[in-house]
Write a protein that holds these residues in place. Structure first.
Motif, PDB file in Angstrom:
ATOM      1  N   TRP A  58      34.223  44.123  32.624  1.00  0.00           N
ATOM      2  CA  TRP A  58      33.619  43.689  33.797  1.00  0.00           C
ATOM      3  C   TRP A  58      34.522  44.119  35.017  1.00  0.00           C
ATOM      4  O   TRP A  58      35.578  44.492  35.042  1.00  0.00           O
ATOM      5  CB  TRP A  58      33.313  42.345  33.906  1.00  0.00           C
ATOM      6  CG  TRP A  58      34.432  41.452  33.719  1.00  0.00           C
ATOM      7  CD1 TRP A  58      35.030  41.191  32.514  1.00  0.00           C
ATOM      8  CD2 TRP A  58      35.308  40.859  34.560  1.00  0.00           C
ATOM      9  NE1 TRP A  58      35.986  40.454  32.595  1.00  0.00           N
ATOM     10  CE2 TRP A  58      36.525  40.060  34.038  1.00  0.00           C
ATOM     11  CE3 TRP A  58      35.786  41.205  35.903  1.00  0.00           C
ATOM     12  CZ2 TRP A  58      37.692  39.688  34.400  1.00  0.00           C
ATOM     13  CZ3 TRP A  58      36.975  40.807  36.557  1.00  0.00           C
ATOM     14  CH2 TRP A  58      37.929  39.819  36.131  1.00  0.00           C
ATOM     15  N   TYR A  60      35.104  43.555  39.471  1.00  0.00           N
ATOM     16  CA  TYR A  60      34.628  42.857  40.809  1.00  0.00           C
ATOM     17  C   TYR A  60      33.937  43.837  41.853  1.00  0.00           C
ATOM     18  O   TYR A  60      33.905  45.116  41.377  1.00  0.00           O
ATOM     19  CB  TYR A  60      35.894  42.278  41.700  1.00  0.00           C
ATOM     20  CG  TYR A  60      36.342  40.992  40.914  1.00  0.00           C
ATOM     21  CD1 TYR A  60      36.188  39.864  40.668  1.00  0.00           C
ATOM     22  CD2 TYR A  60      37.826  41.302  40.489  1.00  0.00           C
ATOM     23  CE1 TYR A  60      36.482  38.927  40.133  1.00  0.00           C
ATOM     24  CE2 TYR A  60      38.447  40.310  40.119  1.00  0.00           C
ATOM     25  CZ  TYR A  60      38.097  39.086  39.620  1.00  0.00           C
ATOM     26  OH  TYR A  60      38.683  38.199  39.181  1.00  0.00           O
ATOM     27  N   PRO A  61      32.965  43.384  42.659  1.00  0.00           N
ATOM     28  CA  PRO A  61      32.381  44.340  43.535  1.00  0.00           C
ATOM     29  C   PRO A  61      33.365  45.139  44.193  1.00  0.00           C
ATOM     30  O   PRO A  61      34.624  44.998  44.355  1.00  0.00           O
ATOM     31  CB  PRO A  61      31.729  43.436  44.573  1.00  0.00           C
ATOM     32  CG  PRO A  61      31.579  42.089  43.872  1.00  0.00           C
ATOM     33  CD  PRO A  61      32.667  41.954  43.017  1.00  0.00           C
ATOM     34  N   THR A  86      32.408  37.307  41.418  1.00  0.00           N
ATOM     35  CA  THR A  86      31.489  37.121  40.331  1.00  0.00           C
ATOM     36  C   THR A  86      32.286  38.374  39.361  1.00  0.00           C
ATOM     37  O   THR A  86      32.409  39.585  39.892  1.00  0.00           O
ATOM     38  CB  THR A  86      29.900  37.328  40.543  1.00  0.00           C
ATOM     39  OG1 THR A  86      29.654  36.355  41.361  1.00  0.00           O
ATOM     40  CG2 THR A  86      29.263  37.268  39.183  1.00  0.00           C
ATOM     41  N   LEU A  88      31.287  41.107  37.322  1.00  0.00           N
ATOM     42  CA  LEU A  88      29.792  42.312  36.990  1.00  0.00           C
ATOM     43  C   LEU A  88      30.176  42.657  35.744  1.00  0.00           C
ATOM     44  O   LEU A  88      31.057  43.887  35.731  1.00  0.00           O
ATOM     45  CB  LEU A  88      29.922  43.206  38.322  1.00  0.00           C
ATOM     46  CG  LEU A  88      29.725  42.585  39.608  1.00  0.00           C
ATOM     47  CD1 LEU A  88      29.587  43.679  40.572  1.00  0.00           C
ATOM     48  CD2 LEU A  88      28.592  41.447  39.664  1.00  0.00           C
ATOM     49  N   TYR A 106      27.075  50.937  35.325  1.00  0.00           N
ATOM     50  CA  TYR A 106      25.847  49.959  35.490  1.00  0.00           C
ATOM     51  C   TYR A 106      24.203  50.543  35.496  1.00  0.00           C
ATOM     52  O   TYR A 106      24.270  51.717  35.991  1.00  0.00           O
ATOM     53  CB  TYR A 106      25.846  49.308  36.955  1.00  0.00           C
ATOM     54  CG  TYR A 106      27.256  48.714  36.955  1.00  0.00           C
ATOM     55  CD1 TYR A 106      27.436  47.069  36.402  1.00  0.00           C
ATOM     56  CD2 TYR A 106      28.356  49.058  37.855  1.00  0.00           C
ATOM     57  CE1 TYR A 106      28.813  46.497  36.594  1.00  0.00           C
ATOM     58  CE2 TYR A 106      29.598  48.378  37.862  1.00  0.00           C
ATOM     59  CZ  TYR A 106      29.497  47.084  37.178  1.00  0.00           C
ATOM     60  OH  TYR A 106      30.610  46.407  37.299  1.00  0.00           O
ATOM     61  N   ASP A 122      26.666  53.587  40.364  1.00  0.00           N
ATOM     62  CA  ASP A 122      27.943  53.045  40.189  1.00  0.00           C
ATOM     63  C   ASP A 122      28.760  53.767  41.135  1.00  0.00           C
ATOM     64  O   ASP A 122      28.686  55.157  41.700  1.00  0.00           O
ATOM     65  CB  ASP A 122      28.544  53.301  38.985  1.00  0.00           C
ATOM     66  CG  ASP A 122      29.831  52.276  38.895  1.00  0.00           C
ATOM     67  OD1 ASP A 122      30.302  51.457  39.761  1.00  0.00           O
ATOM     68  OD2 ASP A 122      30.594  52.385  37.827  1.00  0.00           O
TER      69      ASP A 122
END
Length: 217
Positions: A58, A60-61, A86, A88, A106, A122
């Motif tokens: 994952w 992060y933004p 969050t 991701l 993604y 992405d």
């Protein structure tokens, strides 16, 4: 000393991405010319779990930095919100040679009636391209939506899909809540003008994906 060096490099990296992003917005636009609507078959076959291990990872933004001291920073300004931290999780492991080449992590899937649309994206803000796959029963089509420099006068860009292979892990894809598979496409981008010879570039988009299928909007 290492902390401040890392901090400066992180900020420089995000500053460079933001500068590149806004440059694209001012100087470019999404290609709007007609895309190839050729349909290609959909095959089914087991995808090795090893190929789907990317779903364990994952990020992060893109606009969020986590500093070595554990604090978060929103490089766009403003306070950090819960959504900003969050995890991701990756839903794709794909790559393309568009814009010099980059990876896409993604994939979003939406179901409309009996069809499913996969959207791969992405790399914001530097890469704002989208790659769309439309699945309709046993067939699929592919559509690239690429950022391009501002066109001059009568210049225009057209796209043609040369080949596209889509293999799904699920046989009953029109009801599956999760779709996983492999996509492999090749397409051309042709820039033409009345006073110049057409210029054609060849691109590819390929890789694995595993994503939840959500109702279409």
């Amino acid at each position: 000393m290492l902390y401040f060096t890392t901090l400066r490099s992180q900020k420089s990296y995000h500053t460079m991405k933001l500068f590149f992003f806004f440059t694209l917005l001012l100087a470019g636009s999404f290609a709007t010319k007609a895309q190839s609507t050729t349909d290609f078959p959909v095959t089914t076959g087991h995808i090795s779990i090893i190929k789907l291990e990317f779903t364990k990872h994952w990020a992060y933004p893109w606009y969020v930095i986590k500093h070595p001291n554990g604090k978060f920073e929103n490089t766009l300004g403003g306070k950090i919100k819960k959504a900003d931290t969050t995890h991701l999780y990756f839903t794709a492991n794909c790559q393309t040679n568009v814009m010099g080449g980059y990876k896409l992590r993604y994939c979003i899937a939406n179901r409309n009636a009996n069809s499913v649309t996969l959207k791969f994206a992405d790399g914001a803000p530097a890469y704002e391209n989208e790659f769309l796959v439309y699945i309709n029963k046993n067939d699929h089509s592919f559509e690239p939506k690429l950022i391009s420099p501002a066109l001059v006068a009568d210049n225009n860009k057209t796209y043609r899909v040369i080949k596209s292979k889509l293999n799904l892990d699920q046989q009953d894809d029109d009801k599956a809540e999760i779709l996983s598979g492999y996509i492999d496409t090749e397409f051309t981008e042709t820039t033409s003008a009345s006073k110049a010879k057409p210029i054609t570039r060849k691109y590819y988009f390929r890789g694995y994906f595993k994503t939840e299928v959500k109702p279409g909007s």
